[in-house]
Motif scaffolding. Sequence first.
Motif, PDB file in Angstrom:
ATOM      1  N   THR A 192       0.801  -1.231   0.000  1.00  0.00           N
ATOM      2  CA  THR A 192       0.000   0.000   0.000  1.00  0.00           C
ATOM      3  C   THR A 192       0.833   1.281   0.000  1.00  0.00           C
ATOM      4  OG1 THR A 192      -0.164  -0.148   2.424  1.00  0.00           O
ATOM      5  CG2 THR A 192      -1.971  -1.092   1.133  1.00  0.00           C
ATOM      6  N   MET A 193       2.066   1.210   0.534  1.00  0.00           N
ATOM      7  CA  MET A 193       2.853   2.436   0.679  1.00  0.00           C
ATOM      8  C   MET A 193       4.183   2.398  -0.083  1.00  0.00           C
ATOM      9  SD  MET A 193       2.216   3.398   4.709  1.00  0.00           S
ATOM     10  CE  MET A 193       3.200   4.884   4.528  1.00  0.00           C
ATOM     11  N   PHE A 194       4.942   1.312   0.070  1.00  0.00           N
ATOM     12  CA  PHE A 194       6.285   1.275  -0.517  1.00  0.00           C
ATOM     13  C   PHE A 194       6.262   1.158  -2.037  1.00  0.00           C
ATOM     14  CE2 PHE A 194       7.934  -0.743   3.679  1.00  0.00           C
ATOM     15  CZ  PHE A 194       7.767   0.485   4.316  1.00  0.00           C
ATOM     16  N   THR A 195       5.174   0.638  -2.600  1.00  0.00           N
ATOM     17  CA  THR A 195       5.101   0.524  -4.064  1.00  0.00           C
ATOM     18  C   THR A 195       4.995   1.898  -4.740  1.00  0.00           C
ATOM     19  OG1 THR A 195       2.710   0.142  -3.834  1.00  0.00           O
ATOM     20  CG2 THR A 195       4.114  -1.797  -4.128  1.00  0.00           C
ATOM     21  N   ASP A 196       4.644   2.918  -3.967  1.00  0.00           N
ATOM     22  CA  ASP A 196       4.597   4.285  -4.502  1.00  0.00           C
ATOM     23  C   ASP A 196       5.938   4.995  -4.372  1.00  0.00           C
ATOM     24  OD1 ASP A 196       1.916   4.054  -5.144  1.00  0.00           O
ATOM     25  OD2 ASP A 196       1.263   4.670  -3.149  1.00  0.00           O
ATOM     26  N   GLY A 197       6.923   4.317  -3.785  1.00  0.00           N
ATOM     27  CA  GLY A 197       8.240   4.920  -3.598  1.00  0.00           C
ATOM     28  C   GLY A 197       8.452   5.395  -2.180  1.00  0.00           C
ATOM     29  N   ILE A 213       6.875  -2.999  -7.838  1.00  0.00           N
ATOM     30  CA  ILE A 213       6.704  -4.250  -7.112  1.00  0.00           C
ATOM     31  C   ILE A 213       7.866  -4.535  -6.157  1.00  0.00           C
ATOM     32  CG2 ILE A 213       7.819  -5.762  -8.797  1.00  0.00           C
ATOM     33  CD1 ILE A 213       5.468  -7.745  -8.307  1.00  0.00           C
ATOM     34  N   MET A 214       9.031  -3.887  -6.355  1.00  0.00           N
ATOM     35  CA  MET A 214      10.144  -4.020  -5.411  1.00  0.00           C
ATOM     36  C   MET A 214       9.746  -3.524  -4.025  1.00  0.00           C
ATOM     37  SD  MET A 214      13.063  -5.408  -6.185  1.00  0.00           S
ATOM     38  CE  MET A 214      14.121  -4.587  -5.001  1.00  0.00           C
ATOM     39  N   GLY A 215       8.774  -2.615  -3.968  1.00  0.00           N
ATOM     40  CA  GLY A 215       8.287  -2.121  -2.682  1.00  0.00           C
ATOM     41  C   GLY A 215       7.671  -3.226  -1.849  1.00  0.00           C
ATOM     42  N   VAL A 216       7.090  -4.220  -2.519  1.00  0.00           N
ATOM     43  CA  VAL A 216       6.509  -5.359  -1.807  1.00  0.00           C
ATOM     44  C   VAL A 216       7.623  -6.162  -1.134  1.00  0.00           C
ATOM     45  CG1 VAL A 216       5.004  -7.353  -1.979  1.00  0.00           C
ATOM     46  CG2 VAL A 216       4.673  -5.423  -3.541  1.00  0.00           C
ATOM     47  N   VAL A 232      10.640  -7.648   4.161  1.00  0.00           N
ATOM     48  CA  VAL A 232      11.721  -7.524   5.143  1.00  0.00           C
ATOM     49  C   VAL A 232      11.259  -6.734   6.365  1.00  0.00           C
ATOM     50  CG1 VAL A 232      14.049  -6.639   5.551  1.00  0.00           C
ATOM     51  CG2 VAL A 232      13.488  -7.700   3.365  1.00  0.00           C
ATOM     52  N   PHE A 233      10.493  -5.662   6.119  1.00  0.00           N
ATOM     53  CA  PHE A 233       9.959  -4.870   7.227  1.00  0.00           C
ATOM     54  C   PHE A 233       9.066  -5.741   8.118  1.00  0.00           C
ATOM     55  CE2 PHE A 233       6.595  -2.096   8.976  1.00  0.00           C
ATOM     56  CZ  PHE A 233       7.392  -1.266   9.766  1.00  0.00           C
ATOM     57  N   GLY A 234       8.240  -6.583   7.500  1.00  0.00           N
ATOM     58  CA  GLY A 234       7.384  -7.492   8.260  1.00  0.00           C
ATOM     59  C   GLY A 234       8.198  -8.487   9.072  1.00  0.00           C
ATOM     60  N   SER A 235       9.304  -8.964   8.528  1.00  0.00           N
ATOM     61  CA  SER A 235      10.178  -9.908   9.240  1.00  0.00           C
ATOM     62  C   SER A 235      10.790  -9.265  10.478  1.00  0.00           C
ATOM     63  CB  SER A 235      11.293 -10.402   8.312  1.00  0.00           C
ATOM     64  OG  SER A 235      10.762 -11.011   7.164  1.00  0.00           O
ATOM     65  N   ILE A 236      11.194  -8.006  10.351  1.00  0.00           N
ATOM     66  CA  ILE A 236      11.763  -7.278  11.494  1.00  0.00           C
ATOM     67  C   ILE A 236      10.709  -7.087  12.579  1.00  0.00           C
ATOM     68  CG2 ILE A 236      12.752  -5.072  12.225  1.00  0.00           C
ATOM     69  CD1 ILE A 236      13.998  -4.873   9.396  1.00  0.00           C
ATOM     70  N   CYS A 237       9.491  -6.731  12.172  1.00  0.00           N
ATOM     71  CA  CYS A 237       8.395  -6.563  13.142  1.00  0.00           C
ATOM     72  C   CYS A 237       8.061  -7.884  13.826  1.00  0.00           C
ATOM     73  CB  CYS A 237       7.155  -6.007  12.432  1.00  0.00           C
ATOM     74  SG  CYS A 237       7.330  -4.318  11.830  1.00  0.00           S
ATOM     75  N   GLN A 238       8.090  -8.974  13.072  1.00  0.00           N
ATOM     76  CA  GLN A 238       7.829 -10.289  13.658  1.00  0.00           C
ATOM     77  C   GLN A 238       8.877 -10.642  14.704  1.00  0.00           C
ATOM     78  OE1 GLN A 238       6.432 -13.851  11.301  1.00  0.00           O
ATOM     79  NE2 GLN A 238       8.503 -14.569  11.734  1.00  0.00           N
TER      80      GLN A 238
END
Length: 519
Positions: free
Chosen positions: A167-172, A185-188, A193-199
């Motif tokens: 929702t956010m990183f795909t816009d840059g 799609i690189m934003g996904v 990785v961001f989700g892995s850090i939060c986990q």
Amino acid sequence: SSSTLVSALLGIYRDRLLNSMYLDTYKVGIDAYTVAFTIPDFMYLLLVSGALAVTFIPVFNSRLAKNNRESAWQMSTSLINFLALVTMATSVLIMIFAPILVRYVVGPGLSESGQELAISMMRVIAINPFLFSISGIMTSLQQAYGRFFFYAIAPAVYNLGIILGITMFTDGITLFGWRVFDGGIMGVAIGVVFGSICQLAVSAIGVMGLGFKYSFKIFWDNEGFLKVLKIFPARSLDQGADYLNSLVETRLASGMAPGTIASYYQALTLHTMPINLIGVAISNAAFASMTEKLSLGQTGQFKREVRTILRTIVWIALPIAVISFFARGYIVSFVKSGGNQLIAGLFGALVVAIFFRSIYHILARTFYAQQDTKTPFYVSLVAITINIGLAVIFTTVFKFDAYGLAWSQSITALVEVIILSIAMRFKVKGILDEQFMICFCKMVISAAVTSVICYGLVLKMPLRETDKSFFVTFPKFCLISMTSVLVYFGLSRAFKLDEAQVISQKIKRLILPKPEEKQ
């Protein structure tokens, strides 16, 4: 299970966003994204994943049973440091050799642009094995203590990170007026990785209050740590060998039509959700108790507990499999607005695997609780050989395309459970008694009648091409599902199955007031 359901729902929302953005408009990109996961996931499963929980928890619990907490903490901290070093080296190697891995191992059939994109995303996602290894040990500690809340919500947090990426990183990304990242799609991948850090952060919070003592040291003289390392390889190879199927399937699918890889893995993801909700969640919750009973020498109670859990899983998995098959069009419409015929067809072919893989997890943990990781490993080797052989034959000889991959998965799941059940009856005498088999037959009959009802309801309320809104499809799906479940529950009660009786008693206690409340 409830927390796993929350994670599954977030996963559905994640996939719905991803599919709506790329499945129809950028098939090369979404295939590359799917391919980018294969090697990091394979290395995580090979080095950590399920191997950690089923090897670590029995040894850790045996230390706690003897009140040897100091040894337990030394074992835990040694494992964290050891796996962190191994997975960090692995992540670096994936980053270096990503071009070779994509072009010659998992994505040789992708276009040149697809391969380049897959290489870039694989290098970003390569850090996951390192992050997951640390969080995996922390969640295993929580399982050993019977603390499941943070362990269960960690995957939900991971999915939230990916959703943020979509929702956010795909816009840059822009920081202080400087364009750090252009988007796409690189934003996904960055969201992954961001989700892995939060986990990892959530898993660390769950360890608080357990008295865990960490130090930057590997205690090579700790017997528990050495024992885990000794039994670790068999389970690791088991997990890695299982995922070898995915590598072969990805390679085969890369030569098919654009979008096939993403569609097949979307169907696999959908089929995994009920398995995680039923087989994995219940088996994980029961595993610590199973190992504790064996540690205390309570073999009879261990057998009764395994039978009870197995019956519960079968009883729940049967109607889920029935509904998944007949209402597959509705289920797919939740992850792809308007539905998708290929995903629905593949998901239908995987329904058999839903039922048998739900059962597999408790059967395997029956061996792991006895610190026997070799038997499930040998069974997996046989199953993997069958799966890969069937996948190659179905796709190259019979030209079934992605359907050949799905059917090979279902056939293999059936064979694996049959072999493991036979091995379990030899390993633990009398564990599957006559009463269990009678109840199993009653459940199958109930499910057969339910399938007729469910099919009739789908014919009455078909999914139309105009049904693209979630608020149109969801009420119809709920009506079909709830009616089917009520029929199955009613038949289970008529057969006097204990599982239905327990649910009935709990409902009565919730609805009807207690005797003292009437007074």
